[in-house]
Design a protein around this motif. Structure first.
Motif, PDB file in Angstrom:
ATOM      1  N   LYS A 145       0.816  -1.214   0.000  1.00 55.42           N
ATOM      2  CA  LYS A 145       0.000   0.000   0.000  1.00 55.42           C
ATOM      3  C   LYS A 145       0.852   1.266   0.000  1.00 55.42           C
ATOM      4  O   LYS A 145       0.343   2.350  -0.265  1.00 55.42           O
ATOM      5  CB  LYS A 145      -0.955   0.007   1.187  1.00 55.42           C
ATOM      6  CG  LYS A 145      -0.325   0.100   2.558  1.00 55.42           C
ATOM      7  CD  LYS A 145      -1.406   0.104   3.623  1.00 55.42           C
ATOM      8  CE  LYS A 145      -0.817   0.224   5.021  1.00 55.42           C
ATOM      9  NZ  LYS A 145      -1.860   0.220   6.063  1.00 55.42           N
ATOM     10  N   ARG A 362      -7.349  -5.801   4.763  1.00 53.94           N
ATOM     11  CA  ARG A 362      -6.426  -5.953   3.639  1.00 53.94           C
ATOM     12  C   ARG A 362      -6.758  -7.254   2.926  1.00 53.94           C
ATOM     13  O   ARG A 362      -6.850  -8.311   3.548  1.00 53.94           O
ATOM     14  CB  ARG A 362      -4.977  -5.996   4.122  1.00 53.94           C
ATOM     15  CG  ARG A 362      -4.469  -4.713   4.722  1.00 53.94           C
ATOM     16  CD  ARG A 362      -4.233  -3.647   3.683  1.00 53.94           C
ATOM     17  NE  ARG A 362      -3.310  -4.061   2.646  1.00 53.94           N
ATOM     18  CZ  ARG A 362      -2.910  -3.269   1.650  1.00 53.94           C
ATOM     19  NH1 ARG A 362      -3.378  -2.050   1.549  1.00 53.94           N
ATOM     20  NH2 ARG A 362      -2.070  -3.706   0.755  1.00 53.94           N
ATOM     21  N   THR A 365      -3.553 -10.221  -2.489  1.00 51.99           N
ATOM     22  CA  THR A 365      -3.605 -10.082  -3.949  1.00 51.99           C
ATOM     23  C   THR A 365      -3.954 -11.386  -4.641  1.00 51.99           C
ATOM     24  O   THR A 365      -4.746 -11.412  -5.586  1.00 51.99           O
ATOM     25  CB  THR A 365      -2.259  -9.552  -4.480  1.00 51.99           C
ATOM     26  OG1 THR A 365      -1.989  -8.277  -3.877  1.00 51.99           O
ATOM     27  CG2 THR A 365      -2.307  -9.373  -5.990  1.00 51.99           C
ATOM     28  N   GLN A 395      -5.076  -4.473  -4.085  1.00 51.08           N
ATOM     29  CA  GLN A 395      -5.468  -3.421  -3.145  1.00 51.08           C
ATOM     30  C   GLN A 395      -4.237  -2.594  -2.839  1.00 51.08           C
ATOM     31  O   GLN A 395      -3.232  -3.109  -2.348  1.00 51.08           O
ATOM     32  CB  GLN A 395      -6.036  -4.025  -1.860  1.00 51.08           C
ATOM     33  CG  GLN A 395      -6.518  -2.968  -0.874  1.00 51.08           C
ATOM     34  CD  GLN A 395      -7.091  -3.572   0.406  1.00 51.08           C
ATOM     35  OE1 GLN A 395      -7.222  -4.781   0.536  1.00 51.08           O
ATOM     36  NE2 GLN A 395      -7.428  -2.715   1.358  1.00 51.08           N
ATOM     37  N   SER A 398      -5.476   0.701   2.427  1.00 54.66           N
ATOM     38  CA  SER A 398      -6.613   0.519   3.317  1.00 54.66           C
ATOM     39  C   SER A 398      -6.790   1.812   4.103  1.00 54.66           C
ATOM     40  O   SER A 398      -5.835   2.566   4.305  1.00 54.66           O
ATOM     41  CB  SER A 398      -6.378  -0.660   4.282  1.00 54.66           C
ATOM     42  OG  SER A 398      -5.209  -0.456   5.060  1.00 54.66           O
ATOM     43  N   VAL A 401      -9.942   2.591   1.524  1.00 57.89           N
ATOM     44  CA  VAL A 401      -9.783   1.363   0.763  1.00 57.89           C
ATOM     45  C   VAL A 401      -9.788   1.677  -0.735  1.00 57.89           C
ATOM     46  O   VAL A 401     -10.721   2.290  -1.249  1.00 57.89           O
ATOM     47  CB  VAL A 401     -10.910   0.366   1.099  1.00 57.89           C
ATOM     48  CG1 VAL A 401     -10.854  -0.839   0.178  1.00 57.89           C
ATOM     49  CG2 VAL A 401     -10.806  -0.072   2.560  1.00 57.89           C
ATOM     50  N   LYS A 402      -8.722   1.257  -1.413  1.00 55.35           N
ATOM     51  CA  LYS A 402      -8.608   1.513  -2.846  1.00 55.35           C
ATOM     52  C   LYS A 402      -8.039   0.296  -3.550  1.00 55.35           C
ATOM     53  O   LYS A 402      -7.092  -0.331  -3.062  1.00 55.35           O
ATOM     54  CB  LYS A 402      -7.713   2.727  -3.120  1.00 55.35           C
ATOM     55  CG  LYS A 402      -7.555   3.042  -4.601  1.00 55.35           C
ATOM     56  CD  LYS A 402      -6.686   4.271  -4.836  1.00 55.35           C
ATOM     57  CE  LYS A 402      -6.514   4.557  -6.323  1.00 55.35           C
ATOM     58  NZ  LYS A 402      -5.691   5.760  -6.582  1.00 55.35           N
ATOM     59  N   PHE A 403      -8.634  -0.034  -4.694  1.00 54.83           N
ATOM     60  CA  PHE A 403      -8.163  -1.132  -5.528  1.00 54.83           C
ATOM     61  C   PHE A 403      -7.799  -0.586  -6.903  1.00 54.83           C
ATOM     62  O   PHE A 403      -8.429   0.361  -7.395  1.00 54.83           O
ATOM     63  CB  PHE A 403      -9.250  -2.200  -5.700  1.00 54.83           C
ATOM     64  CG  PHE A 403      -9.632  -2.902  -4.425  1.00 54.83           C
ATOM     65  CD1 PHE A 403      -9.012  -4.090  -4.066  1.00 54.83           C
ATOM     66  CD2 PHE A 403     -10.609  -2.375  -3.604  1.00 54.83           C
ATOM     67  CE1 PHE A 403      -9.368  -4.744  -2.894  1.00 54.83           C
ATOM     68  CE2 PHE A 403     -10.974  -3.023  -2.425  1.00 54.83           C
ATOM     69  CZ  PHE A 403     -10.343  -4.206  -2.063  1.00 54.83           C
ATOM     70  N   VAL A 436     -15.576   2.544  -1.237  1.00 57.26           N
ATOM     71  CA  VAL A 436     -14.498   1.793  -1.887  1.00 57.26           C
ATOM     72  C   VAL A 436     -14.168   2.494  -3.202  1.00 57.26           C
ATOM     73  O   VAL A 436     -15.061   2.776  -3.995  1.00 57.26           O
ATOM     74  CB  VAL A 436     -14.919   0.333  -2.167  1.00 57.26           C
ATOM     75  CG1 VAL A 436     -13.838  -0.393  -2.962  1.00 57.26           C
ATOM     76  CG2 VAL A 436     -15.197  -0.401  -0.861  1.00 57.26           C
TER      77      VAL A 436
END
Length: 450
Positions: A145, A362, A365, A395, A398, A401-403, A436
């Protein structure tokens, strides 16, 4: 800067990586002096080298380690083992890789330090030009992250790396020893003036810390307090009511509004108070949109619920209306309370804990990409009759939260297709109560594979 090895109780930062990725060069760059020997021959640094340094007045111990390698030999294994041991003992780990040569040793080392992920900054070295900078996106697949691209030789983005280091320790300090080992949840209580924010703050912290008055604008400063609930340490911020700009006439109130907005950025979860008897205004919607944009957890709190006449299905009717008025907050829990009587307050706090846990989650992946494969096998995404393949996703942060999704052709995805993927992800990963963010990127066809 001081460049003398010392033994004091300062936070320890370890620079790790395989040989010849530029660890010693970065070590010297951060120190501002030539403390470690640099040479293109792999393995020049064998023992760990320590020096104290300062960033913006804060002292640290910086450690340059020997390189991790898969090569056989007792000595190589000793150096590699020492690097792993130093990383495990450090407060923060800088995992250094070379953008021009990512090989099997890097991949093996990344997996070995994966358990330390929460205290790792992935630093990509030798990013000396724009062409190399464009390759950075491909490294999100490693799932860290925190990632910074630098050129240790030329000093590019070193200031950015230092800021990332300082931010890590600032965030770490706010959550550790003073909470007695408990997790800390930072609450901001927001809403229009006179919705009961101060009454709620006083109830939660158990003392009359905020002035309660029917006069709008009584609270102008951010009032801090803390309390314990279910083994969580809550820090609560009671903010000034946010009014429309046309009504903000006094300069002191102007700064109060700005402080309230900054409280959003300082919080984990925001209680947006809505007086149950009042109509929803455009200003409520703007506050809600700002909270959602910042990626903070949000609970819509229907305050003064005890003052409403009891009517069957009233809560359902109010909930339906709020969902209609706040479409961007379809995920946000709605909790009716009375700050005066305490009705609903336990449910409100339990809801905030649930929201916080989702924010802090979290997703591995490999697990994420296994799910994505199953989703696309069941429901393929198509644009103009052609399938858009999801290469992989990761991801990248956190709380918020971002993908990031890497697709074969993302430029033509329609908004409803992006929304579909977001909703699928929310449902499968149990992220149903938080905002999100999804970012879609097109994977370059000729990008290097490692």
């Amino acid at each position: 800067m001081i460049s003398i090895p010392v033994k004091v109780d300062f936070p320890r930062i370890a620079i790790i990586g395989r040989p010849n990725v530029g660890k010693s060069t970065l070590f010297n760059r951060l120190l501002g002096t030539k403390r470690a020997i640099t040479d293109p021959t792999p393995g020049v640094t064998r023992d760990s080298v320590e020096s104290s340094c300062e960033f913006e007045g804060k002292s640290f111990i910086l450690i340059d380690t020997g390189g991790f390698t898969l090569q056989e030999g007792e000595y190589n294994q000793l150096v590699s083992g020492k690097s792993l041991a130093v990383a495990g003992e450090a407060d923060l780990v800088i995992l250094l890789i070379d953008i021009t040569d990512i090989n099997g040793d890097d991949l093996e080392f990344i997996e070995k330090v994966r358990p330390l992920e929460e205290k790792i900054i992935l630093v990509v070295n030798k990013v000396d030009n724009e062409k190399r900078a464009q390759q950075i996106w491909n490294l999100y697949k490693f799932g860290f992250k925190r990632m910074v691209d630098v050129s240790a030789v030329h000093g590019r983005n070193i200031d950015k790396l230092i800021q990332e280091i300082l931010f890590f320790f600032k965030d770490h300090e706010t959550r550790k020893t003073e909470t007695g080992g408990r997790q800390k949840i930072r609450l901001a209580i927001l809403g229009k003036p006179n919705t009961g924010k101060s009454t709620m703050t006083n109830y939660l912290i158990g003392e009359e810390k905020s002035i309660v008055s029917s006069i709008p604008g009584t609270t102008r400063d951010v009032v801090e307090g803390s309390f314990l609930y279910n083994n969580y340490h809550f820090q609560v911020l009671d903010t000034a009511g946010i009014r429309r700009k046309k009504k903000v006439k006094e300069s002191v109130e102007y700064y109060s509004v700005n402080r309230a907005i900054r409280a959003i950025e300082d919080s984990d979860v925001v209680f947006l108070l809505i007086e149950s008897r009042c109509n929803i205004t455009e200003q409520d919607k703007k506050i809600a949109a700002l909270i959602e944009k910042k990626g903070r957890g949000i609970v819509l709190v229907l305050n003064k619920w005890d003052l409403l006449e009891h009517i069957p299905n009233r809560l359902q009717a109010v909930t339906d209306r709020l969902r209609f008025l706040f479409p961007m907050l379809h995920f946000a829990p709605i909790v009716p309370v009375s700050s005066m009587t305490g009705e609903g307050m336990k449910k409100l706090l339990s809801t905030s804990i649930k929201v916080y846990r989702q924010l802090a989650s979290r997703i591995d992946t490999s697990r994420l990409n296994t799910l994505l494969k199953r989703w696309t096998d069941l429901d393929s995404v198509k644009v103009r009759g052609k399938e858009v393949k999801i290469r992989y996703a990761t991801q990248v942060s956190s709380n918020p939260v971002k993908f990031v999704f890497f697709l074969s052709r993302c430029g033509e995805l329609r908004n409803e297709q992006k929304l579909y993927m977001k909703n699928r992800l929310r449902r499968e990963l149990k992220l149903d109560s938080i905002p999100v963010e999804l970012e879609f990127r097109e994977k370059e066809k000729n990008s290097r594979r490692h």
